[in-house]
Design a protein around this motif. Sequence first.
Motif: not given
Length: 342
Positions: A37-65
């Motif tokens: 996507g236009y705002i990149r998330l690394s594979p590690l950030a994706v996995i971390r966010t999936l398990f609830g460890g991401g930042t608010a911005k990463e959670s918004l991008i991943l879970f809402d968009l």
Amino acid sequence: MASILKVERKKRRQVMGIIAILATLVVLVLIISMNTGYIRLSPLAVIRTLFGGGTAKESLILFDLRLPRIIIAVLIGAALAVSGGVLQGISRNALADPGLLGINSGAGLMVVLFISFFSTHAAFSIFLLPFLALVGAGVTAALIYLLSYKKDEGILPTRMILVGVALTAVISSMMIILTLRLDPNDYKFVATWMAGSIWGSDWHFVSALLPWIIVLLPYIFVKARYLNALNLGDSIATGIGAAVEKERLKLLAASVGLAAASVSVSGGIGFVGLIGPHIARRLIGPNHKYLLPVAALCGSLLLVVADTLARWVLQPSEIPTGIVVAVIGAPYFLYLLAKSRA
């Protein structure tokens, strides 16, 4: 008897191996897609966010968009591939596909009619659209069935394709006429939708689509044995005890339901229902008991890859997913067409 059971066990192990490989590929592509996507998330950030460890911005991008759209692509890919596999089975036509036969266009006509008079952003419209699409797809499928069916011969494959092409042309003309009365914003939406854009990309659309998948996919998998009987021809299928017309109509209705629900949130994406079953048939053979689940995974893999490419190629803009699928599917369709004439 023992040898037959041994062969069946061997076949089952082979199919499970192929399913495991395809499922692994789907998961890998999902991770790549969540990172694209236009705002990149690394594979590690994706996995971390999936398990609830991401930042608010990463959670918004991943879970809402991203995640709702990716899940919708998985569901639609599986639904269209299985729908195409059923249509190919009941018609004994290797070129059958809900897009090529006009079923997608029939569903799309009802969606465009709805957009012409109501807002697509109203809460009730999200859950109403699949039912409206089913009406349009059902009427189109009924016309195809009636016009391509001949007593004592069943559905004639060549006539089925010709009827589908003719109906698609008529419906497309009607849709163009309808779009002329739309305001610029609705016209832009419809044009993008007709090209095959996964426009329903939030959790409400996942909730609207999921019940159709949960009900119709298992039903079709259970009925797969009847597709094997129908492939033998109507007379032989009747001779071995299959209620040919009854089962054909049930399977056709389930196939149309899957296509209609998919079209209501994805637009006119074609060729998935053609390519998915053909890849599955090459991998595991013509037995629909195994072919349909494998086709579902192939369709999901194809559509997620296409949607990921659509979002990546022209960043920050994106190409309608249907165009990417068409670039892949059109040459394959021409190859199949040339092969069927050979």
